[in-house]
Design an enzyme around this catalytic site. Sequence first.
Site, short mmCIF file in Angstrom:
data_model
loop_
_atom_site.label_atom_id
_atom_site.label_comp_id
_atom_site.label_asym_id
_atom_site.label_seq_id
_atom_site.Cartn_x
_atom_site.Cartn_y
_atom_site.Cartn_z
N TYR A 86 -14.58 1.80 -43.69
CA TYR A 86 -15.54 1.77 -42.91
C TYR A 86 -16.96 1.46 -43.46
O TYR A 86 -17.28 2.49 -43.91
CB TYR A 86 -15.43 2.77 -41.71
CG TYR A 86 -16.42 2.74 -40.58
CD1 TYR A 86 -17.04 1.76 -40.23
CD2 TYR A 86 -16.89 4.24 -40.09
CE1 TYR A 86 -17.72 1.93 -38.94
CE2 TYR A 86 -17.77 4.17 -38.97
CZ TYR A 86 -18.16 3.04 -38.54
OH TYR A 86 -19.41 3.04 -37.46
N ASN A 105 -20.36 1.18 -41.90
CA ASN A 105 -21.48 1.42 -41.13
C ASN A 105 -22.70 0.89 -41.72
O ASN A 105 -23.29 1.60 -42.35
CB ASN A 105 -21.58 2.81 -40.43
CG ASN A 105 -22.18 3.01 -39.16
OD1 ASN A 105 -22.57 2.31 -38.67
ND2 ASN A 105 -22.07 4.44 -38.83
N ARG A 116 -20.04 -5.89 -28.92
CA ARG A 116 -20.02 -5.15 -27.92
C ARG A 116 -21.42 -4.30 -27.52
O ARG A 116 -22.40 -4.23 -28.36
CB ARG A 116 -18.92 -3.98 -28.45
CG ARG A 116 -18.76 -3.87 -29.89
CD ARG A 116 -17.68 -2.68 -30.14
NE ARG A 116 -18.20 -1.62 -30.93
CZ ARG A 116 -18.51 -1.64 -32.09
NH1 ARG A 116 -18.20 -2.91 -32.80
NH2 ARG A 116 -19.03 -0.86 -32.78
N ASP A 163 -22.21 -0.30 -27.09
CA ASP A 163 -21.44 1.15 -27.31
C ASP A 163 -22.35 1.99 -26.44
O ASP A 163 -23.54 2.13 -26.77
CB ASP A 163 -21.35 1.62 -28.74
CG ASP A 163 -20.58 0.88 -29.70
OD1 ASP A 163 -19.94 -0.30 -29.16
OD2 ASP A 163 -20.57 1.13 -30.87
N ASP A 220 -19.65 -2.70 -39.36
CA ASP A 220 -20.44 -2.35 -38.15
C ASP A 220 -21.71 -2.78 -38.44
O ASP A 220 -22.52 -2.20 -39.05
CB ASP A 220 -19.98 -1.10 -37.24
CG ASP A 220 -19.58 -1.36 -35.97
OD1 ASP A 220 -19.53 -2.34 -35.49
OD2 ASP A 220 -19.66 -0.23 -35.32
#
Length: 123
Positions: free
Chosen positions: A33, A35, A79, A81, A110
């Site tokens: 991941y 970020n 998106r 969030d 992301d």
Amino acid sequence: MTRNEQIITDFIAAWSRLDAEELVQFFTEDGTYHNMPTRPVSGRAALTGFIAAFLKDWSSTQWEVLNLVSNGDVVIAERIDRTVVAGKPVDLPCCGVFEMRDGKIAVWRDYFDMGTYVGALKA
């Protein structure tokens, strides 16, 4: 909807349960991941700690998917969030790029503006 798109849709929905253990099950054992404002985190154990650390101050989150597209093993989810962090609402526009492997997330990057997130917490 492709299989990979459905997996990412399920992953996004799972965030509302605020359960780091559940979320890391969507990743491969060596999953990463990234970020983007921070360094990448790899491996389920490290991911569990990383995700749990920022979930601890969240009381709720709902992610609105604006656009979801895929090409083979790559899924992109634009998106918003919508999260409540330490009692403060944060609406964060994001774009997630997911690289899939055998039905799991191998890499998730992301992209978002950290200033938007931090600014909402200071308001």
